[in-house]
Design a protein around this motif. Structure first.
Motif: not given
Length: 304
Positions: A28, A279, A233, A26, A281, A18, A75
């Protein structure tokens, strides 16, 4: 994707990575690592020689042999009082042409529960695009039929994305994915189609959808903002950090390769040297970092 079966175990629950974005955390939510054959197939121009030219890619993002590492995850974050999930991975117990995705049995929902997200309390599911490895946990089997996994949530995707696939001559594998992972959500009245203009649109306070076309026509990226900090993201606008060093490297499944490259270059230029968090994906651990200009491209400075 068509890749060889991969048997590496998925990470145990209770270990979600996180990151803090201002006052927002956020997380994961891990599903599975993708097979080693995925990288050479997906990004064929990212050869071991190319990888060797960027030592920062190893050991986290590529193996000693130069083979790329990729991952499937979601996320999860709480923003504006809403529990939000961005993309839902491959899913369990689904018939898939790709043997690495077929009939998975992961503890994805247990990992969500570890951070307080349950099927009944998720408020919003954002789908960056409608590919098989991004919509799988939209549904699960209930009494022998596919039903929304998150029945209290609104499922959101771009109108352009949905309308493209609705009019597309899909092969049977993609039609099967729509039947088990998209249509049950739509039939339950939970699917929201959103117009995403060039400047983006807000999904909630601190959560903005940005157009990121090319990989698919209506793909979106998701910007998170709080207390002066921000994160992006990526969706599949960037599959792997090697594309920071070489934005010209595209994925073999990009529907519009030229547009995909233009989108990637624009996103990276927007992020470079700003301190914003990216972040990925499909980025393996450490997954998050900051884009730093380097030579004719960029590198990822991992976030701790």
């Amino acid at each position: 994707m068509r890749t060889a079966q991969f048997t590496e175990p998925s990470p145990p629950s209770g270990t979600a990575a996180h990151w803090s974005v201002g006052e927002i955390t956020v997380h994961r939510i891990d599903e599975v690592p993708l097979p080693p054959a995925t990288g050479p197939w997906l990004l064929p121009a990212a050869t071991p020689d190319v990888v060797a030219g960027h030592p920062w890619l190893r050991p986290d993002f590529a193996g000693p042999d130069g083979v790329l590492r990729l991952h499937s995850h979601s996320f999860a974050l709480v923003v504006d009082g809403l529990r939000v999930l961005v993309d839902t991975g491959i899913g369990n117990a689904k018939t898939r042409a790709n043997p690495a995705w077929h009939d998975l049995r992961t503890d994805y929902l247990a990992r969500l529960a570890d951070i307080g997200f349950t099927p009944g309390n998720v408020d919003l599911v954002i789908l960056t695009h409608l590919h098989t490895d991004h919509v799988g946990w939209n549904t699960r089997k209930v009494d022998g039929a596919w039903a929304p996994t998150f029945p209290a949530a609104r499922y959101l995707t771009a109108r352009t994305e949905y309308e493209f696939w609705a009019a597309h001559d899909m092969d049977e594998a993609r039609r099967a994915m729509f039947r088990d992972s998209v249509l049950p959500v739509e039939e339950a009245g939970l699917l929201d189609l959103v117009d995403v203009p060039a400047g983006g649109t807000d999904a909630a306070d601190g959560l903005r959808l940005l157009p990121a076309p090319g990989h698919t026509p209506g793909q979106i990226a998701v910007q998170v903002s709080s207390a002066g900090a921000s994160a992006l993201i990526t969706g599949d606008a960037v599959h792997h950090p090697v594309q920071l060093a070489h934005p010209e490297i595209g994925a073999c499944v990009d529907i519009d390769p030229a547009q995909a490259e233009a989108t990637r270059r624009a996103l990276l230029a927007r992020l470079a040297d700003t301190g914003a968090l990216v972040l990925g994906t499909h980025f393996p651990a450490p997954t998050a970092g900051r884009v730093v200009a380097e030579g004719d491209g960029y590198r990822l400075e991992p976030a701790t």
